[in-house]
Design a protein around this motif. Structure first.
Motif, PDB file in Angstrom:
ATOM      1  N   UNK A  17      -5.036  -5.374   4.192  1.00  0.00           N
ATOM      2  CA  UNK A  17      -3.816  -5.884   3.585  1.00  0.00           C
ATOM      3  C   UNK A  17      -2.700  -4.863   3.591  1.00  0.00           C
ATOM      4  N   UNK A  18      -1.526  -5.328   3.232  1.00  0.00           N
ATOM      5  CA  UNK A  18      -0.331  -4.488   3.180  1.00  0.00           C
ATOM      6  C   UNK A  18      -0.190  -3.899   1.780  1.00  0.00           C
ATOM      7  N   UNK A  19       0.198  -2.632   1.735  1.00  0.00           N
ATOM      8  CA  UNK A  19       0.429  -1.940   0.470  1.00  0.00           C
ATOM      9  C   UNK A  19       1.812  -1.307   0.494  1.00  0.00           C
ATOM     10  N   UNK A  20       2.416  -1.202  -0.678  1.00  0.00           N
ATOM     11  CA  UNK A  20       3.697  -0.512  -0.800  1.00  0.00           C
ATOM     12  C   UNK A  20       3.497   0.705  -1.686  1.00  0.00           C
ATOM     13  N   UNK A  21       3.943   1.846  -1.198  1.00  0.00           N
ATOM     14  CA  UNK A  21       3.825   3.073  -1.969  1.00  0.00           C
ATOM     15  C   UNK A  21       2.397   3.557  -2.052  1.00  0.00           C
ATOM     16  N   UNK A  22       2.093   4.178  -3.170  1.00  0.00           N
ATOM     17  CA  UNK A  22       0.749   4.739  -3.357  1.00  0.00           C
ATOM     18  C   UNK A  22      -0.279   3.620  -3.348  1.00  0.00           C
ATOM     19  N   UNK A  23      -1.383   3.889  -2.698  1.00  0.00           N
ATOM     20  CA  UNK A  23      -2.457   2.903  -2.624  1.00  0.00           C
ATOM     21  C   UNK A  23      -3.721   3.588  -2.181  1.00  0.00           C
ATOM     22  N   UNK A  24      -4.387   2.982  -1.242  1.00  0.00           N
ATOM     23  CA  UNK A  24      -5.605   3.577  -0.686  1.00  0.00           C
ATOM     24  C   UNK A  24      -5.255   4.910  -0.021  1.00  0.00           C
ATOM     25  N   UNK A  25      -6.259   5.755   0.199  1.00  0.00           N
ATOM     26  CA  UNK A  25      -5.997   7.047   0.851  1.00  0.00           C
ATOM     27  C   UNK A  25      -5.351   6.857   2.225  1.00  0.00           C
ATOM     28  N   UNK A  26      -4.431   7.749   2.571  1.00  0.00           N
ATOM     29  CA  UNK A  26      -3.727   7.657   3.859  1.00  0.00           C
ATOM     30  C   UNK A  26      -4.686   7.641   5.042  1.00  0.00           C
ATOM     31  N   UNK A  27      -5.847   8.270   4.894  1.00  0.00           N
ATOM     32  CA  UNK A  27      -6.808   8.306   5.995  1.00  0.00           C
ATOM     33  C   UNK A  27      -7.388   6.928   6.295  1.00  0.00           C
ATOM     34  N   UNK A  28      -7.162   5.967   5.397  1.00  0.00           N
ATOM     35  CA  UNK A  28      -7.699   4.626   5.578  1.00  0.00           C
ATOM     36  C   UNK A  28      -6.606   3.585   5.791  1.00  0.00           C
ATOM     37  N   UNK A  29      -5.396   4.057   6.129  1.00  0.00           N
ATOM     38  CA  UNK A  29      -4.317   3.100   6.329  1.00  0.00           C
ATOM     39  C   UNK A  29      -3.365   3.571   7.422  1.00  0.00           C
ATOM     40  N   UNK A  30      -2.616   2.634   7.967  1.00  0.00           N
ATOM     41  CA  UNK A  30      -1.639   2.896   9.026  1.00  0.00           C
ATOM     42  C   UNK A  30      -0.247   2.835   8.420  1.00  0.00           C
ATOM     43  N   UNK A  31       0.626   3.734   8.862  1.00  0.00           N
ATOM     44  CA  UNK A  31       1.984   3.720   8.362  1.00  0.00           C
ATOM     45  C   UNK A  31       2.455   5.135   8.090  1.00  0.00           C
ATOM     46  N   UNK A  32       3.550   5.246   7.430  1.00  0.00           N
ATOM     47  CA  UNK A  32       4.286   4.178   6.770  1.00  0.00           C
ATOM     48  C   UNK A  32       5.202   3.412   7.719  1.00  0.00           C
ATOM     49  N   UNK A  33       5.503   2.197   7.326  1.00  0.00           N
ATOM     50  CA  UNK A  33       6.417   1.325   8.054  1.00  0.00           C
ATOM     51  C   UNK A  33       7.625   1.044   7.182  1.00  0.00           C
ATOM     52  N   UNK A  34       8.748   0.661   7.788  1.00  0.00           N
ATOM     53  CA  UNK A  34       9.978   0.491   7.010  1.00  0.00           C
ATOM     54  C   UNK A  34      10.001  -0.743   6.116  1.00  0.00           C
ATOM     55  N   UNK A  35       9.161  -1.741   6.420  1.00  0.00           N
ATOM     56  CA  UNK A  35       9.177  -2.966   5.627  1.00  0.00           C
ATOM     57  C   UNK A  35       7.819  -3.652   5.679  1.00  0.00           C
ATOM     58  N   UNK A  36       7.641  -4.632   4.811  1.00  0.00           N
ATOM     59  CA  UNK A  36       6.360  -5.324   4.681  1.00  0.00           C
ATOM     60  C   UNK A  36       5.969  -6.072   5.959  1.00  0.00           C
ATOM     61  N   UNK A  37       6.933  -6.711   6.598  1.00  0.00           N
ATOM     62  CA  UNK A  37       6.643  -7.484   7.810  1.00  0.00           C
ATOM     63  C   UNK A  37       6.134  -6.587   8.935  1.00  0.00           C
TER      64      UNK A  37
END
Length: 63
Positions: A17-37
């Motif tokens: 799923x998509x997260x905004x700001x702090x969330x799961x560890x960065x090692x487990x996510x892609x980004x950051x991206x400029x917007x939710x879409x």
């Protein structure tokens, strides 16, 4: 919210799923991206980049 407080949108590989700001560890996510879409398209973006890199590697190997 200023830029220091807003660290962008992320796609979490753990829960898909998509997260905004702090969330799961960065090692487990892609980004950051400029917007939710854009974050929602993270897997497609990664696949397209991988294809482009593979094509570039193939072209460099033939030169």
């Amino acid at each position: 919210m200023n830029d220091a407080e807003d660290d962008g949108w992320w796609y979490c590989l753990r829960h898909g799923g998509v997260e905004h700001g702090a969330g799961c560890p960065d090692s487990q996510r892609l980004g950051p991206y400029p917007d939710e879409a854009t974050a929602a398209r993270a897997l497609r973006i990664a696949a397209e980049r991988n294809e482009a890199w593979d094509e570039q590697d193939e072209n460099e190997g033939n030169g």
